[in-house]
Design a protein around this motif. Structure first.
Motif, PDB file in Angstrom:
ATOM      1  N   SER A  69       0.838  -1.188   0.000  1.00 60.74           N
ATOM      2  CA  SER A  69       0.000   0.000   0.000  1.00 60.74           C
ATOM      3  C   SER A  69       0.877   1.243   0.000  1.00 60.74           C
ATOM      4  O   SER A  69       2.068   1.188   0.288  1.00 60.74           O
ATOM      5  N   ARG A  70       0.230   2.337  -0.319  1.00 62.91           N
ATOM      6  CA  ARG A  70       0.952   3.608  -0.369  1.00 62.91           C
ATOM      7  C   ARG A  70       0.291   4.558   0.617  1.00 62.91           C
ATOM      8  O   ARG A  70      -0.872   4.934   0.442  1.00 62.91           O
ATOM      9  N   ASP A  71       1.027   4.983   1.616  1.00 59.63           N
ATOM     10  CA  ASP A  71       0.473   5.872   2.628  1.00 59.63           C
ATOM     11  C   ASP A  71       0.388   7.313   2.150  1.00 59.63           C
ATOM     12  O   ASP A  71      -0.585   8.003   2.401  1.00 59.63           O
ATOM     13  N   ASP A  72       1.427   7.753   1.510  1.00 61.11           N
ATOM     14  CA  ASP A  72       1.461   9.097   0.962  1.00 61.11           C
ATOM     15  C   ASP A  72       2.376   9.054  -0.247  1.00 61.11           C
ATOM     16  O   ASP A  72       2.715   7.976  -0.738  1.00 61.11           O
ATOM     17  N   LYS A  73       2.783  10.191  -0.728  1.00 63.24           N
ATOM     18  CA  LYS A  73       3.566  10.210  -1.962  1.00 63.24           C
ATOM     19  C   LYS A  73       4.904   9.505  -1.830  1.00 63.24           C
ATOM     20  O   LYS A  73       5.474   9.047  -2.815  1.00 63.24           O
ATOM     21  N   LYS A  74       5.397   9.425  -0.591  1.00 65.85           N
ATOM     22  CA  LYS A  74       6.757   8.912  -0.430  1.00 65.85           C
ATOM     23  C   LYS A  74       6.850   7.635   0.393  1.00 65.85           C
ATOM     24  O   LYS A  74       7.930   7.069   0.517  1.00 65.85           O
ATOM     25  N   THR A  75       5.752   7.172   0.952  1.00 64.82           N
ATOM     26  CA  THR A  75       5.796   6.033   1.861  1.00 64.82           C
ATOM     27  C   THR A  75       5.033   4.850   1.295  1.00 64.82           C
ATOM     28  O   THR A  75       3.857   4.972   0.947  1.00 64.82           O
ATOM     29  N   PHE A  76       5.725   3.715   1.257  1.00 65.39           N
ATOM     30  CA  PHE A  76       5.161   2.497   0.679  1.00 65.39           C
ATOM     31  C   PHE A  76       5.275   1.394   1.718  1.00 65.39           C
ATOM     32  O   PHE A  76       6.371   1.054   2.149  1.00 65.39           O
ATOM     33  N   ASP A  77       4.158   0.869   2.117  1.00 66.36           N
ATOM     34  CA  ASP A  77       4.132  -0.147   3.165  1.00 66.36           C
ATOM     35  C   ASP A  77       3.932  -1.545   2.596  1.00 66.36           C
ATOM     36  O   ASP A  77       3.223  -1.733   1.608  1.00 66.36           O
ATOM     37  N   LEU A  78       4.544  -2.495   3.270  1.00 62.49           N
ATOM     38  CA  LEU A  78       4.328  -3.894   2.937  1.00 62.49           C
ATOM     39  C   LEU A  78       3.772  -4.587   4.180  1.00 62.49           C
ATOM     40  O   LEU A  78       4.482  -4.763   5.169  1.00 62.49           O
ATOM     41  N   GLN A  79       2.518  -4.940   4.126  1.00 62.44           N
ATOM     42  CA  GLN A  79       1.887  -5.642   5.243  1.00 62.44           C
ATOM     43  C   GLN A  79       2.047  -7.136   5.026  1.00 62.44           C
ATOM     44  O   GLN A  79       1.686  -7.660   3.964  1.00 62.44           O
ATOM     45  N   MET A  80       2.587  -7.802   6.044  1.00 62.39           N
ATOM     46  CA  MET A  80       2.850  -9.233   5.940  1.00 62.39           C
ATOM     47  C   MET A  80       2.048  -9.962   7.010  1.00 62.39           C
ATOM     48  O   MET A  80       2.134  -9.607   8.190  1.00 62.39           O
ATOM     49  N   ASN A  81       1.310 -10.968   6.613  1.00 59.66           N
ATOM     50  CA  ASN A  81       0.458 -11.718   7.529  1.00 59.66           C
ATOM     51  C   ASN A  81       0.824 -13.202   7.513  1.00 59.66           C
ATOM     52  O   ASN A  81       1.461 -13.688   6.579  1.00 59.66           O
ATOM     53  N   SER A  82       0.408 -13.877   8.560  1.00 54.06           N
ATOM     54  CA  SER A  82       0.601 -15.339   8.662  1.00 54.06           C
ATOM     55  C   SER A  82       2.046 -15.733   8.376  1.00 54.06           C
ATOM     56  O   SER A  82       2.326 -16.628   7.585  1.00 54.06           O
ATOM     57  N   LEU A  83       2.924 -15.063   9.037  1.00 54.43           N
ATOM     58  CA  LEU A  83       4.347 -15.300   8.789  1.00 54.43           C
ATOM     59  C   LEU A  83       4.785 -16.651   9.349  1.00 54.43           C
ATOM     60  O   LEU A  83       4.254 -17.129  10.355  1.00 54.43           O
ATOM     61  N   THR A  84       5.736 -17.244   8.682  1.00 52.77           N
ATOM     62  CA  THR A  84       6.331 -18.508   9.113  1.00 52.77           C
ATOM     63  C   THR A  84       7.842 -18.322   9.214  1.00 52.77           C
ATOM     64  O   THR A  84       8.385 -17.337   8.687  1.00 52.77           O
ATOM     65  N   PRO A  85       8.531 -19.239   9.871  1.00 48.42           N
ATOM     66  CA  PRO A  85       9.990 -19.120   9.959  1.00 48.42           C
ATOM     67  C   PRO A  85      10.659 -19.014   8.585  1.00 48.42           C
ATOM     68  O   PRO A  85      11.740 -18.418   8.471  1.00 48.42           O
ATOM     69  N   GLU A  86      10.019 -19.557   7.567  1.00 50.61           N
ATOM     70  CA  GLU A  86      10.582 -19.485   6.216  1.00 50.61           C
ATOM     71  C   GLU A  86      10.560 -18.068   5.642  1.00 50.61           C
ATOM     72  O   GLU A  86      11.180 -17.802   4.607  1.00 50.61           O
ATOM     73  N   ASP A  87       9.836 -17.177   6.299  1.00 51.38           N
ATOM     74  CA  ASP A  87       9.811 -15.778   5.865  1.00 51.38           C
ATOM     75  C   ASP A  87      10.929 -14.956   6.502  1.00 51.38           C
ATOM     76  O   ASP A  87      11.077 -13.762   6.195  1.00 51.38           O
ATOM     77  N   SER A  88      11.699 -15.565   7.374  1.00 53.47           N
ATOM     78  CA  SER A  88      12.814 -14.851   7.995  1.00 53.47           C
ATOM     79  C   SER A  88      13.821 -14.469   6.923  1.00 53.47           C
ATOM     80  O   SER A  88      14.291 -15.309   6.162  1.00 53.47           O
ATOM     81  N   ALA A  89      14.135 -13.183   6.875  1.00 49.23           N
ATOM     82  CA  ALA A  89      14.995 -12.689   5.805  1.00 49.23           C
ATOM     83  C   ALA A  89      15.316 -11.233   6.065  1.00 49.23           C
ATOM     84  O   ALA A  89      14.755 -10.598   6.956  1.00 49.23           O
TER      85      ALA A  89
END
Length: 124
Positions: A69-89
């Motif tokens: 998502s984009r909060d404003d002109k300069k901020t871009f968010d990545l929402q991550m759900n249902s994380l697993t250990p394999e998402d560690s990075a």
């Protein structure tokens, strides 16, 4: 152009995190922003990206659990759900522009500016 990520940390399996990316220095809005990650021992992979025309693209395997998502002109968010250990990075945000297209890609070579990365650790 500067790219700075924030929001990384530790979370238990099944939990979620939201990463933020602030892109500064562009004089116009004709650029795209992508999120990538590098899991230890693996190649960097693209997660999602935001095009200058407002469209989004996701890696198919991540589309269900990750939302850009984009909060404003300069901020871009990545929402991550249902994380697993394999998402560690280490998660990276990148910004890029092109003279020939305004649609983003999930290829890291198409991005000129990268943030230092933010670590995400998911424990079981």
């Amino acid at each position: 152009v500067q790219v700075v990520e924030s929001g990384g940390g530790s979370v238990q399996s099944g939990g979620g995190l939201t990463l933020s990316c602030v892109v500064s220095g562009y004089t116009d809005s004709n650029y795209f922003v992508g999120w990538f990650r590098r899991i230890p021992g693996k190649e960097r992979e693209g997660i999602a990206c935001f095009s200058s025309d407002g469209s989004r693209r996701y890696k198919t395997s991540m589309k269900v659990r990750f939302t850009l998502s984009r909060d404003d002109k300069k901020t871009f968010d990545l929402q991550m759900n249902s994380l697993t250990p394999e998402d560690s990075a280490t998660y990276y945000c990148a910004a890029g522009h092109s003279m020939t297209r305004n649609v983003c890609t999930l290829a890291g070579v198409d991005y000129q500016y990268w943030g230092p990365g933010t670590q995400v650790t998911v424990s079981s």
